[in-house]
Design an enzyme around this catalytic site. Structure first.
Site, PDB file in Angstrom:
ATOM      1  N   ASN A  73       0.803  -1.218   0.000  1.00 20.25           N
ATOM      2  CA  ASN A  73       0.000   0.000   0.000  1.00 20.25           C
ATOM      3  C   ASN A  73       0.842   1.276   0.000  1.00 20.25           C
ATOM      4  O   ASN A  73       0.397   2.319  -0.436  1.00 20.25           O
ATOM      5  CB  ASN A  73      -0.964   0.020   1.192  1.00 20.25           C
ATOM      6  CG  ASN A  73      -0.327  -0.380   2.493  1.00 20.25           C
ATOM      7  OD1 ASN A  73       0.267  -1.445   2.601  1.00 20.25           O
ATOM      8  ND2 ASN A  73      -0.420   0.475   3.496  1.00 20.25           N
ATOM      9  N   HIS A  76     -13.692  -0.267  -1.101  1.00 20.17           N
ATOM     10  CA  HIS A  76     -13.395   1.176  -1.237  1.00 20.17           C
ATOM     11  C   HIS A  76     -12.042   1.449  -1.884  1.00 20.17           C
ATOM     12  O   HIS A  76     -11.698   2.597  -2.166  1.00 20.17           O
ATOM     13  CB  HIS A  76     -13.511   1.899   0.113  1.00 20.17           C
ATOM     14  CG  HIS A  76     -12.419   1.647   1.103  1.00 20.17           C
ATOM     15  ND1 HIS A  76     -11.546   2.645   1.497  1.00 20.17           N
ATOM     16  CD2 HIS A  76     -12.064   0.554   1.793  1.00 20.17           C
ATOM     17  CE1 HIS A  76     -10.706   2.161   2.402  1.00 20.17           C
ATOM     18  NE2 HIS A  76     -11.001   0.890   2.601  1.00 20.17           N
ATOM     19  N   THR A 135     -26.367  -9.252  10.304  1.00 16.52           N
ATOM     20  CA  THR A 135     -27.163  -8.884   9.130  1.00 16.52           C
ATOM     21  C   THR A 135     -26.277  -8.263   8.060  1.00 16.52           C
ATOM     22  O   THR A 135     -25.450  -7.405   8.363  1.00 16.52           O
ATOM     23  CB  THR A 135     -28.279  -7.892   9.547  1.00 16.52           C
ATOM     24  OG1 THR A 135     -29.083  -8.537  10.534  1.00 16.52           O
ATOM     25  CG2 THR A 135     -29.146  -7.490   8.367  1.00 16.52           C
ATOM     26  N   CYS A 177      -2.592   5.256   8.536  1.00 18.44           N
ATOM     27  CA  CYS A 177      -2.637   5.163   9.995  1.00 18.44           C
ATOM     28  C   CYS A 177      -1.320   5.583  10.631  1.00 18.44           C
ATOM     29  O   CYS A 177      -1.266   5.846  11.823  1.00 18.44           O
ATOM     30  CB  CYS A 177      -3.007   3.748  10.429  1.00 18.44           C
ATOM     31  SG  CYS A 177      -2.080   2.500   9.577  1.00 18.44           S
TER      32      CYS A 177
HETATM   33  N1  PLP Z   1      -4.520  -4.272   3.358  1.00 13.02           N
HETATM   34  C1  PLP Z   1      -3.948  -3.294   2.645  1.00 13.02           C
HETATM   35  C2  PLP Z   1      -2.779  -3.613   1.783  1.00 13.02           C
HETATM   36  C3  PLP Z   1      -4.462  -2.002   2.707  1.00 13.02           C
HETATM   37  O1  PLP Z   1      -3.894  -1.025   1.985  1.00 13.02           O
HETATM   38  C4  PLP Z   1      -5.582  -1.736   3.538  1.00 13.02           C
HETATM   39  C5  PLP Z   1      -6.114  -0.372   3.665  1.00 13.02           C
HETATM   40  O2  PLP Z   1      -5.427   0.596   3.455  1.00 13.02           O
HETATM   41  C6  PLP Z   1      -6.153  -2.801   4.256  1.00 13.02           C
HETATM   42  C7  PLP Z   1      -5.582  -4.048   4.138  1.00 13.02           C
HETATM   43  C8  PLP Z   1      -7.342  -2.581   5.133  1.00 13.02           C
HETATM   44  O3  PLP Z   1      -8.515  -2.445   4.371  1.00 13.02           O
HETATM   45  P1  PLP Z   1      -9.808  -1.725   4.953  1.00 13.02           P
HETATM   46  O4  PLP Z   1      -9.527  -0.260   4.954  1.00 13.02           O
HETATM   47  O5  PLP Z   1     -10.898  -2.091   4.007  1.00 13.02           O
HETATM   48  O6  PLP Z   1     -10.044  -2.271   6.321  1.00 13.02           O
END
Ligand code: PLP
Length: 383
Positions: free
Chosen positions: A151, A201, A237, A325
């Site tokens: 990411n 998303h 649900t 984060c």
């Molecule tokens: N895994 C990766 C590589 C991500 O980039 C992210 C979110 O940035 C996630 C998992 C977590 O996904 P979510 O935001 O849908 O919880």
């Protein structure tokens, strides 16, 4: 200031208009519960199952192998913990040093619970040594969990090779494909993974909905106990509007021509080349590795990422410093640390992540504003 330039698509993407349209009836009049026996409820059941087919279609899976969750984070938790619970005698897990915090924290907790967690390093370009991974596989290895695309840098791991290897050794493999889905073709029928996580998303769907692929005959214990939804794998649900939106986004992503991603790649390359040409102290992190089409991570040596982000934001540009984060902390990201990027570059690392909604004009505007913006910061930082 003009229009917002959104280059933070690895944090989240803009929902496609078709996705919003598809969801609206389920936020208004189509509010039934898919578990209800009456026709109104069963209509929702039908829509959920249609969405399941579309999501399965995006990754070449069978609809029955898809479990809807609240997003990528939950998928990862369910995949890792759910599989380990079914084979309590095996206490060894392999992961990488550059995973998303969801996988990292789950693995940290496993360590506290007495599991042996092997964390594989990466090279300076963020690449994983697949042969080293194979060398670490053991009789008591319960699971390998690795990401497909990083990411922060966009660097791709060779998950197809890892999958073949895990298959040969009879070890379960979970792939975090949250950043890969919609950007690289994923075909489960050609890649023998047991579990794979995606999140709507990140490919122009709604937030708060994800899907975990669970290969037929792979046993997973639920984490969320409740009703018998999702074949007893995830109680609660169903988020019908979200699931319908994810289905629409998956269908559009699957249909999206390769040309669309090529266009995003050329915009990313133009941004990267433009910045590097005008800023001599800019370094692309992971630039020599295979990457997804939309991401560039550029370290501005000697500057602080947070300060750059604030100035960009004042100029209407949304970018990020590594994982969302970890923004706000002055620690360089764990990904860049694992890549052994020089601290002076890592501290000034900015992630630009593009999407099909971006334009060449936006790229050129950002390239044009960087030299002056960075000069201002350099002057300020020298006091
Ligand atoms: N895994 C990766 C590589 C991500 O980039 C992210 C979110 O940035 C996630 C998992 C977590 O996904 P979510 O935001 O849908 O919880």
């Amino acid at each position: 200031m003009g229009e917002l330039i959104y280059f933070d698509n690895n944090a989240t993407t803009r929902p496609r208009p078709e996705v919003v349209e598809a969801m609206l009836p389920f936020l208004r009049q189509e509010y039934g519960n898919p578990s209800s026996v009456h026709m109104f409820g069963q209509r929702m059941r039908h829509e959920v199952e249609l969405a399941r087919e579309k999501v399965a279609g995006l990754i070449g899976a069978r609809p029955r192998e898809i479990v809807f969750t609240s997003g990528g984070t939950e998928c990862i938790n369910l995949a890792v913990r759910g599989v380990l619970k079914t084979q309590p005698q095996k206490r060894h897990v392999i992961t990488s040093a550059v995973e998303h915090s969801a996988a990292r924290k789950v693995c940290d907790l496993l360590g506290d619970e007495g599991y042996e967690v092997d964390e594989l390093g990466v090279d300076q370009q963020g690449r994983l040594d697949v042969d080293e991974l194979e060398a670490r596989l053991r009789e008591d290895t319960a699971l390998v969990t690795v990401m497909q695309a990083n990411n922060e840098t966009g660097v791709l791991f060779h998950v197809e090779r890892i999958a073949d290897m895990c298959q040969c050794h009879g070890v379960a493999l979970h792939v975090d494909a949250v950043q890969a889905a919609g950007k690289v073709p994923i075909d489960i029928s050609k890649m023998p993974v047991h579990l794979l996580s995606i999140s709507a998303h990140k490919f122009h769907g709604p937030k708060g909905v994800g899907a975990l692929y669970i290969r037929r005959r792979t046993r997973v214990q639920p984490l969320i106990l409740g009703g018998s939804q999702e074949r007893d794998t995830r109680g609660g649900t169903e988020n019908v509007p979200g699931i319908v939106g994810m289905g629409a986004a998956a269908e559009l992503a699957a249909r999206q021509e390769a040309g669309e991603n090529d266009r995003v790649r050329s915009l990313r390359d133009r941004l990267e080349a433009g910045i590097c040409a005008s800023v001599p102290f800019a370094h692309v992190n992971g630039g020599e590795a295979q990457r997804i089409c939309n991401t560039t991570n550029i370290g501005f040596e000697g500057l602080e990422a947070e300060a750059i982000l604030i100035l960009l934001s004042e100029n209407g540009v949304c970018a990020s410093s590594g994982a969302a984060c970890s923004s706000g902390s002055l620690e360089p990201s764990h990904v860049l640390k694992a890549m052994k990027i020089d601290e002076r570059i890592a501290h000034g690392a900015i992630r630009f992540s593009l999407s099909l909604f971006n334009t060449q004009e936006e790229v050129d505007r950002v390239v044009g504003m960087m030299p002056e913006l960075l000069t201002r910061l350099t002057v300020l930082s020298r006091g």
